[in-house]
Design a protein around this motif. Structure first.
Motif, PDB file in Angstrom:
ATOM      1  N   LEU A  67     -60.049 -24.684  36.266  1.00 49.17           N
ATOM      2  CA  LEU A  67     -59.509 -24.702  37.627  1.00 49.17           C
ATOM      3  C   LEU A  67     -58.185 -23.938  37.716  1.00 49.17           C
ATOM      4  CD1 LEU A  67     -60.204 -28.415  38.726  1.00 49.17           C
ATOM      5  CD2 LEU A  67     -61.648 -26.390  39.023  1.00 49.17           C
ATOM      6  N   SER A  68     -58.050 -22.907  36.909  1.00 47.47           N
ATOM      7  CA  SER A  68     -56.800 -22.141  36.909  1.00 47.47           C
ATOM      8  C   SER A  68     -56.969 -20.714  37.413  1.00 47.47           C
ATOM      9  CB  SER A  68     -56.209 -22.097  35.494  1.00 47.47           C
ATOM     10  OG  SER A  68     -56.987 -21.281  34.639  1.00 47.47           O
ATOM     11  N   LEU A  69     -58.186 -20.323  37.784  1.00 47.57           N
ATOM     12  CA  LEU A  69     -58.447 -18.909  38.053  1.00 47.57           C
ATOM     13  C   LEU A  69     -58.911 -18.612  39.484  1.00 47.57           C
ATOM     14  CD1 LEU A  69     -60.268 -18.009  34.710  1.00 47.57           C
ATOM     15  CD2 LEU A  69     -57.884 -17.579  35.326  1.00 47.57           C
ATOM     16  N   ALA A  75     -55.139 -30.631  30.553  1.00 43.23           N
ATOM     17  CA  ALA A  75     -55.863 -29.990  29.451  1.00 43.23           C
ATOM     18  C   ALA A  75     -56.398 -31.023  28.471  1.00 43.23           C
ATOM     19  CB  ALA A  75     -54.955 -28.989  28.743  1.00 43.23           C
ATOM     20  N   ALA A  76     -55.604 -32.059  28.200  1.00 39.58           N
ATOM     21  CA  ALA A  76     -56.056 -33.124  27.311  1.00 39.58           C
ATOM     22  C   ALA A  76     -57.255 -33.856  27.893  1.00 39.58           C
ATOM     23  CB  ALA A  76     -54.911 -34.105  27.055  1.00 39.58           C
ATOM     24  N   GLY A  77     -57.360 -33.830  29.229  1.00 38.92           N
ATOM     25  CA  GLY A  77     -58.492 -34.459  29.897  1.00 38.92           C
ATOM     26  C   GLY A  77     -59.635 -33.503  30.188  1.00 38.92           C
ATOM     27  N   GLY A  78     -59.542 -32.270  29.673  1.00 40.14           N
ATOM     28  CA  GLY A  78     -60.647 -31.328  29.799  1.00 40.14           C
ATOM     29  C   GLY A  78     -60.608 -30.456  31.042  1.00 40.14           C
ATOM     30  N   ILE A  79     -59.459 -30.376  31.710  1.00 38.04           N
ATOM     31  CA  ILE A  79     -59.343 -29.544  32.907  1.00 38.04           C
ATOM     32  C   ILE A  79     -58.185 -28.572  32.733  1.00 38.04           C
ATOM     33  CG2 ILE A  79     -58.868 -29.499  35.387  1.00 38.04           C
ATOM     34  CD1 ILE A  79     -60.213 -32.155  35.644  1.00 38.04           C
ATOM     35  N   THR A  97     -42.460 -23.124  38.714  1.00 38.52           N
ATOM     36  CA  THR A  97     -41.982 -23.907  39.855  1.00 38.52           C
ATOM     37  C   THR A  97     -43.056 -24.789  40.467  1.00 38.52           C
ATOM     38  OG1 THR A  97     -42.439 -22.051  41.359  1.00 38.52           O
ATOM     39  CG2 THR A  97     -40.216 -22.209  40.437  1.00 38.52           C
ATOM     40  N   GLY A  98     -44.312 -24.560  40.119  1.00 34.88           N
ATOM     41  CA  GLY A  98     -45.386 -25.383  40.645  1.00 34.88           C
ATOM     42  C   GLY A  98     -46.660 -25.179  39.850  1.00 34.88           C
ATOM     43  N   VAL A  99     -47.666 -25.982  40.162  1.00 32.54           N
ATOM     44  CA  VAL A  99     -48.960 -25.915  39.486  1.00 32.54           C
ATOM     45  C   VAL A  99     -50.026 -25.571  40.519  1.00 32.54           C
ATOM     46  CG1 VAL A  99     -50.669 -27.166  38.120  1.00 32.54           C
ATOM     47  CG2 VAL A  99     -48.225 -27.670  37.832  1.00 32.54           C
ATOM     48  N   ARG A 100     -50.772 -24.506  40.250  1.00 34.17           N
ATOM     49  CA  ARG A 100     -51.872 -24.141  41.146  1.00 34.17           C
ATOM     50  C   ARG A 100     -53.179 -24.687  40.586  1.00 34.17           C
ATOM     51  NH1 ARG A 100     -53.369 -18.103  41.401  1.00 34.17           N
ATOM     52  NH2 ARG A 100     -54.649 -18.819  39.647  1.00 34.17           N
ATOM     53  N   VAL A 101     -53.941 -25.314  41.477  1.00 35.33           N
ATOM     54  CA  VAL A 101     -55.195 -25.953  41.085  1.00 35.33           C
ATOM     55  C   VAL A 101     -56.313 -25.412  41.973  1.00 35.33           C
ATOM     56  CG1 VAL A 101     -56.413 -28.130  40.828  1.00 35.33           C
ATOM     57  CG2 VAL A 101     -53.944 -28.053  40.440  1.00 35.33           C
ATOM     58  N   THR A 102     -57.293 -24.782  41.367  1.00 38.79           N
ATOM     59  CA  THR A 102     -58.433 -24.264  42.116  1.00 38.79           C
ATOM     60  C   THR A 102     -59.289 -25.399  42.657  1.00 38.79           C
ATOM     61  OG1 THR A 102     -58.494 -22.341  40.645  1.00 38.79           O
ATOM     62  CG2 THR A 102     -60.471 -22.760  41.961  1.00 38.79           C
ATOM     63  N   VAL A 103     -59.877 -25.185  43.823  1.00 39.91           N
ATOM     64  CA  VAL A 103     -60.878 -26.114  44.347  1.00 39.91           C
ATOM     65  C   VAL A 103     -62.185 -25.828  43.625  1.00 39.91           C
ATOM     66  CG1 VAL A 103     -62.165 -26.868  46.374  1.00 39.91           C
ATOM     67  CG2 VAL A 103     -59.744 -26.229  46.590  1.00 39.91           C
ATOM     68  N   ALA A 129     -65.734 -31.669  39.408  1.00 37.79           N
ATOM     69  CA  ALA A 129     -64.482 -31.213  38.810  1.00 37.79           C
ATOM     70  C   ALA A 129     -63.283 -31.734  39.595  1.00 37.79           C
ATOM     71  CB  ALA A 129     -64.457 -29.686  38.745  1.00 37.79           C
ATOM     72  N   ASN A 130     -63.382 -31.696  40.918  1.00 36.13           N
ATOM     73  CA  ASN A 130     -62.273 -32.155  41.749  1.00 36.13           C
ATOM     74  C   ASN A 130     -62.013 -33.644  41.582  1.00 36.13           C
ATOM     75  OD1 ASN A 130     -62.034 -29.547  42.761  1.00 36.13           O
ATOM     76  ND2 ASN A 130     -63.451 -29.960  44.450  1.00 36.13           N
ATOM     77  N   ASP A 131     -63.090 -34.429  41.492  1.00 37.45           N
ATOM     78  CA  ASP A 131     -62.918 -35.870  41.282  1.00 37.45           C
ATOM     79  C   ASP A 131     -62.262 -36.149  39.931  1.00 37.45           C
ATOM     80  OD1 ASP A 131     -63.959 -36.529  43.741  1.00 37.45           O
ATOM     81  OD2 ASP A 131     -65.986 -36.896  42.995  1.00 37.45           O
ATOM     82  N   ALA A 132     -62.658 -35.385  38.917  1.00 33.39           N
ATOM     83  CA  ALA A 132     -62.050 -35.553  37.600  1.00 33.39           C
ATOM     84  C   ALA A 132     -60.566 -35.190  37.648  1.00 33.39           C
ATOM     85  CB  ALA A 132     -62.782 -34.689  36.570  1.00 33.39           C
ATOM     86  N   LEU A 133     -60.237 -34.135  38.366  1.00 33.22           N
ATOM     87  CA  LEU A 133     -58.839 -33.721  38.514  1.00 33.22           C
ATOM     88  C   LEU A 133     -58.030 -34.788  39.237  1.00 33.22           C
ATOM     89  CD1 LEU A 133     -56.734 -32.221  40.724  1.00 33.22           C
ATOM     90  CD2 LEU A 133     -56.573 -31.643  38.291  1.00 33.22           C
ATOM     91  N   LEU A 134     -58.594 -35.340  40.297  1.00 31.32           N
ATOM     92  CA  LEU A 134     -57.893 -36.378  41.061  1.00 31.32           C
ATOM     93  C   LEU A 134     -57.648 -37.623  40.209  1.00 31.32           C
ATOM     94  CD1 LEU A 134     -59.807 -35.946  44.426  1.00 31.32           C
ATOM     95  CD2 LEU A 134     -57.354 -35.571  44.094  1.00 31.32           C
TER      96      LEU A 134
END
Length: 350
Positions: A8-10, A293-297, A306-312, A317-322
């Motif tokens: 979810l970084s690209l 990353a430790a959680g596989g994302i 200054t911030g973290v960008r997270v792809t939709v 994948a989104n539920d795992a990220l949340l």
């Protein structure tokens, strides 16, 4: 080593390839030994017809990044390029490559401060580079704001609007760059097939501008060609407009669902019009990236951390990220017991 299950970084588009694209690629593969349409005349005409502009106003290239570099090299050398910051992380490098000086202007409330950008224009300014929606914040500026901005600019300054993510945006909120380019010869728009059309791996994009600007770009076109396979895929993708719009709407709906959940966790996240979110966790930014990353994302920090960008991504994948975000904010142990992924004492919240 932790296995990354969700990338979810690209800012990739996880929708299926548009109808006919696979077939066009396979068919084109049988003719890669031939020159065929070396200068993308057919694709140029297809884009012009699709957008309702003259083909003399269309310039095709191998992705929006290459087009940005060609444009800046042709028009910005020896001068200054005003751009918002944080914005697309490659802008400063592209400007330096063109032999120009970057003049970053800070965002205001996570969006372009067009008034401040107009104030930053000097006699050395050759180009103003705008990103709408802005990457990485996802924010947009509207047409009224843009017209006011143009009224303040000198006649000789070109404005290049990067609309890589425009198809994901609320069209009632975002300035119509193509229309503005048709009215004002200073306005140019660069777009890509990589995002909404799902052709990221093929590298094809286009620029809409006044004929004089396109003529100035043509000498470089011999060295920045679009492959024949990519041309075939892009022409086919243009014909699948209805499906593309449906897929973008689905991405936008999922994006808004994730946004609501992030807000409910207490985070301050700007409303995004792209296919990504911008999380500002302060000193915890890097820890959050390691925790995910430790959680596989995989997610990433940008703009000097200054911030973290997270792809939709996909709903899974989104539920795992949340869930990882919730655990991080509650101070849970990192997945797998990775002590390097432990969050700091404090996290900035809304």
């Amino acid at each position: 080593m932790t296995t990354i299950r969700h990338q979810l970084s690209l800012n990739e588009n996880f929708a299926a390839p548009l109808p006919g694209v696979r077939e066009a690629i396979v068919d084109g593969a049988g003719r890669v030994n031939l020159t065929l349409d070396a200068m993308s005349t057919g694709l140029t005409q297809a884009i012009a017809g699709h957008l309702g502009v003259d083909s003399s106003q269309v310039f095709v290239g191998p992705g929006s990044g290459a087009l940005l570099q060609q444009f800046l090299t042709a028009f910005a050398g020896g001068g200054e390029v005003v751009h918002a910051w944080p914005s697309f992380e490659m802008y400063p490098l592209l400007v330096r490559n063109a032999g120009a000086t970057a003049v970053p202007v800070a965002l205001r409330e996570d969006t372009h401060d067009l008034a401040a950008m107009a104030d930053a224009v000097t006699e050395r300014t050759k180009v103003v580079l705008l990103c709408n929606p802005n990457n990485p914040t996802g924010t947009v500026f509207g047409e009224a704001e843009m017209r006011t901005f143009l009224d303040r600019l000198p006649a000789g300054v070109l404005v290049l609007i990067d609309e890589a993510y425009a198809d994901f945006a609320d069209q009632s909120a975002i300035a119509n760059g193509i229309r503005l380019a048709g009215e004002d010869p200073r306005v140019c728009v660069v777009r890509t097939f990589s995002k909404s059309h799902g052709l990221l791996g093929l590298r094809v994009g286009y620029l809409i501008a006044d004929e004089a600007v396109v003529t100035g770009l043509r000498p470089g076109s011999y060295f920045f060609r679009v492959s024949t396979v990519a041309q075939d895929a892009a022409i086919t993708a243009l014909r699948a407009e209805e499906v593309m719009r449906k897929q973008c709407a689905e991405v936008a709906a999922e994006r808004d669902r994730v946004h609501s959940r992030l807000l409910s966790l207490g985070l301050e996240v700007p409303r995004s019009h792209g296919n990504f979110h911008w999380l500002k966790l302060g000193e915890a930014n890097e820890s959050f990236v390691r925790f995910c990353a430790a959680g596989g994302i995989e997610v990433r920090t940008l703009a000097g951390g200054t911030g973290v960008r997270v792809t939709v991504g996909t709903p899974e994948a989104n539920d795992a990220l949340l869930e990882l975000t919730r655990s991080f904010l509650h101070g849970d142990e990192p997945p797998g017991g990775d002590s390097q992924a432990r969050q700091p004492v404090s996290v900035d919240r809304a």
